[in-house]
Design a protein around this motif. Sequence first.
Motif, PDB file in Angstrom:
ATOM      1  N   THR A   1       0.730  -1.303  -0.014  1.00 21.88           N
ATOM      2  CA  THR A   1      -0.006   0.098   0.059  1.00 21.88           C
ATOM      3  C   THR A   1       0.913   1.294   0.143  1.00 21.88           C
ATOM      4  OG1 THR A   1      -0.158  -0.117   2.535  1.00 21.88           O
ATOM      5  CG2 THR A   1      -1.897  -1.164   1.237  1.00 21.88           C
TER       6      THR A   1
ATOM      7  N   ARG B   1       1.071   5.697   0.863  1.00 26.28           N
ATOM      8  CA  ARG B   1       0.576   6.419   1.929  1.00 26.28           C
ATOM      9  C   ARG B   1      -0.505   7.497   1.181  1.00 26.28           C
ATOM     10  NH1 ARG B   1       5.691   5.309   3.968  1.00 26.28           N
ATOM     11  NH2 ARG B   1       5.633   4.523   6.141  1.00 26.28           N
ATOM     12  N   ARG B   2      -1.384   7.009   0.863  1.00 28.14           N
ATOM     13  CA  ARG B   2      -2.391   7.961   0.176  1.00 28.14           C
ATOM     14  C   ARG B   2      -3.807   7.537   0.820  1.00 28.14           C
ATOM     15  NH1 ARG B   2       2.025   8.626  -1.438  1.00 28.14           N
ATOM     16  NH2 ARG B   2       2.564   8.305  -3.962  1.00 28.14           N
TER      17      ARG B   2
ATOM     18  N   GLN C   1      -5.348   5.257   3.796  1.00 29.88           N
ATOM     19  CA  GLN C   1      -4.620   3.920   3.808  1.00 29.88           C
ATOM     20  C   GLN C   1      -5.136   2.848   4.164  1.00 29.88           C
ATOM     21  OE1 GLN C   1      -0.687   4.153   5.436  1.00 29.88           O
ATOM     22  NE2 GLN C   1      -0.658   6.414   5.939  1.00 29.88           N
TER      23      GLN C   1
ATOM     24  N   GLY D   1      -7.745   4.766  -0.364  1.00 28.14           N
ATOM     25  CA  GLY D   1      -6.051   4.521  -0.257  1.00 28.14           C
ATOM     26  C   GLY D   1      -5.804   3.952  -1.617  1.00 28.14           C
TER      27      GLY D   1
ATOM     28  N   LYS E   1      -0.151  -4.192   8.241  1.00 26.28           N
ATOM     29  CA  LYS E   1       0.632  -3.354   7.701  1.00 26.28           C
ATOM     30  C   LYS E   1       1.484  -3.808   6.441  1.00 26.28           C
ATOM     31  CE  LYS E   1       0.229   0.113  10.526  1.00 26.28           C
ATOM     32  NZ  LYS E   1      -0.591   1.383   9.968  1.00 26.28           N
TER      33      LYS E   1
ATOM     34  N   VAL F   1       2.886  -1.439   3.867  1.00 26.56           N
ATOM     35  CA  VAL F   1       3.076  -0.289   3.130  1.00 26.56           C
ATOM     36  C   VAL F   1       4.303  -0.615   2.282  1.00 26.56           C
ATOM     37  CG1 VAL F   1       4.279   2.135   3.401  1.00 26.56           C
ATOM     38  CG2 VAL F   1       2.598   1.267   5.230  1.00 26.56           C
TER      39      VAL F   1
END
Length: 272
Positions: free
Chosen positions: A32, A34-35, A38, A53, A149, A151
């Motif tokens: 993912t 950071r938009r 999220q 996200g 998580k 990211v």
Amino acid sequence: MAITMYQSDRNVVSPTNDASLYSGLVSDTNGTLRRGSQFSISVNGLTVTVGTGQAVIQGRLVEIIQSETLTLPANSSGTIAIAVDLTKENDVSGTAGTPTYQVEVNQAYLVAVTGKLTQDDLNNGGFLYELPIASFTSTTTSATTAVIKSVFNDTGWKDMPLADGAVFNQKSNKYARYRVLNGMCTIVFDGIDLTRSTGQSDLFKLPKEIIPNITDFQAMLFQINNFDDNNTNVYPATAVLDTKHIYTRWNSNVFGKGSFTHASGTIIYPVG
């Protein structure tokens, strides 16, 4: 001709070619961005709402523009994932090249997976990739979730599991953490007592996601510091990685001068 160049004059770059290029540029990693929110998660009964996200999945940019809902199966546990499914067909309307042309994308959607995730290589003949964003456990009428998580190119800091027998020295700083950022793993640690670990040298168990990206794991050497009982003398040591654990190798004839109740240092190496 048996050779082509997609970014050439008058040629057409298909979504498949485009995704392959982007996937290669980011070392075929997924995650993912950071938009938006999220992919924030909220639950009402068995209904999950996933916020806005963006994610990069096999070189494809997938975005939730407005919150999406998903009904979870009752009395189950599993994973909430964003799926990229190339077996689906997208719906189109209007005329290509005009403002009336629209595409309804059916190849990306949310899914609740109760078994093993499918993660095909979409750029080498695969059809389905499911990117986890949360885990869930449900009863007949309600559910709980926990964010996973993932990211893009950054795991954030996680606890590093100590080797069997290794413990923290209660008289010193106590931490052991790792982070994978852009394909590089960094482990930072302090205050580890190795005297009861295997060979008085085992530091850590090696989580699957940070297995080093090399074939000769014994050749992966990094400098750390090891202190004696009084935390006054510093003895250099090397961290050695294999497929299951990280252990120390003394660089000089110092073993026995101290009980090595305080190991600290930083280890950095490529993963994937």
